[in-house]
Write a protein that holds these residues in place. Sequence first.
Motif, short mmCIF file in Angstrom:
data_model
loop_
_atom_site.label_atom_id
_atom_site.label_comp_id
_atom_site.label_asym_id
_atom_site.label_seq_id
_atom_site.Cartn_x
_atom_site.Cartn_y
_atom_site.Cartn_z
N ARG A 56 -2.01 43.28 -25.79
CA ARG A 56 -0.57 42.21 -25.75
C ARG A 56 -0.35 42.36 -26.93
O ARG A 56 0.80 41.90 -27.64
N TRP A 57 -0.93 42.07 -28.30
CA TRP A 57 -0.40 42.54 -29.30
C TRP A 57 0.37 43.44 -30.13
O TRP A 57 1.46 43.87 -30.86
N ARG A 58 -0.05 44.65 -29.93
CA ARG A 58 -0.15 45.96 -29.67
C ARG A 58 1.80 46.43 -29.13
O ARG A 58 2.32 46.55 -30.39
N ARG A 59 1.47 45.56 -28.47
CA ARG A 59 3.41 46.20 -27.16
C ARG A 59 4.25 45.70 -28.07
O ARG A 59 5.05 46.29 -28.06
N PRO A 60 4.27 44.41 -28.52
CA PRO A 60 4.89 43.89 -29.09
C PRO A 60 5.65 44.38 -29.87
O PRO A 60 7.04 44.15 -29.69
N LEU A 61 5.27 44.50 -31.03
CA LEU A 61 5.93 45.11 -32.10
C LEU A 61 6.38 46.51 -31.96
O LEU A 61 7.28 47.31 -32.50
N ALA A 62 5.96 47.29 -30.97
CA ALA A 62 6.53 48.35 -30.38
C ALA A 62 7.11 48.30 -29.07
O ALA A 62 8.31 49.32 -29.30
N LEU A 65 9.13 43.15 -29.16
CA LEU A 65 9.31 41.75 -29.72
C LEU A 65 8.70 41.69 -31.33
O LEU A 65 7.80 42.36 -31.66
N ARG A 66 9.32 40.29 -31.71
CA ARG A 66 9.92 40.48 -33.19
C ARG A 66 8.52 39.57 -33.88
O ARG A 66 7.93 39.66 -34.74
N GLU A 67 8.40 38.53 -33.30
CA GLU A 67 7.32 37.03 -33.41
C GLU A 67 5.95 37.35 -32.75
O GLU A 67 5.80 36.99 -31.29
N ILE A 68 4.97 37.25 -33.07
CA ILE A 68 3.70 37.37 -32.83
C ILE A 68 3.03 35.05 -33.24
O ILE A 68 2.88 35.51 -34.48
N THR A 69 2.45 34.59 -32.51
CA THR A 69 1.91 33.64 -33.79
C THR A 69 0.34 33.22 -33.02
O THR A 69 0.14 33.26 -31.60
N GLY A 70 -0.10 32.66 -34.00
CA GLY A 70 -1.94 31.90 -32.95
C GLY A 70 -2.80 33.44 -32.97
O GLY A 70 -4.02 33.30 -32.20
N ARG A 119 10.20 38.08 -28.20
CA ARG A 119 11.21 38.47 -27.30
C ARG A 119 12.21 38.96 -28.04
O ARG A 119 12.78 37.83 -29.05
N SER A 120 12.60 40.12 -29.25
CA SER A 120 14.39 39.99 -29.69
C SER A 120 15.48 39.10 -29.16
O SER A 120 15.69 39.19 -29.66
#
Length: 131
Positions: A56-62, A65-70, A119-120
């Motif tokens: 779930r953290w890899r997919r956002p960057l690709a 999705l621009r921001e991950i918190t926690g 998400r962006s």
Amino acid sequence: MATEGEPPSRPGIAAMLINQTSARKPAREAIAAGAEVRAADGEVPHWMAARIAAARWRRPLAGGLREITGRDETVGVLARHRGGQLRTGITGAADRLWSFTLYFGATGTGLLACSGVKRSRSPSTKDSSEP
């Protein structure tokens, strides 16, 4: 609040979102605004929860999705529960800009961690420059 072995309820989860990670406040606000919360009925091994979190953290960057918190706090919590059983859940903001993953102890009565991805732009909003 959930009893042992029973998935936690929406109000119970909101009450549990206190100090776990930096994602707790936006997740609590999403739930207060009426976001649906889905908690898994059963337990999963630590390794499975950790693998799901990593994906779930890899997919956002690709995927825009621009921001991950926690994330950092959640990694620490999952590391401390290595070899154990966990329960997971998800919730998101009404505008679908934020999606949160919740990590509970095996009994489902305590929230261990929460992480969120942003998400962006809303998936339902099409960029005006697109054909």
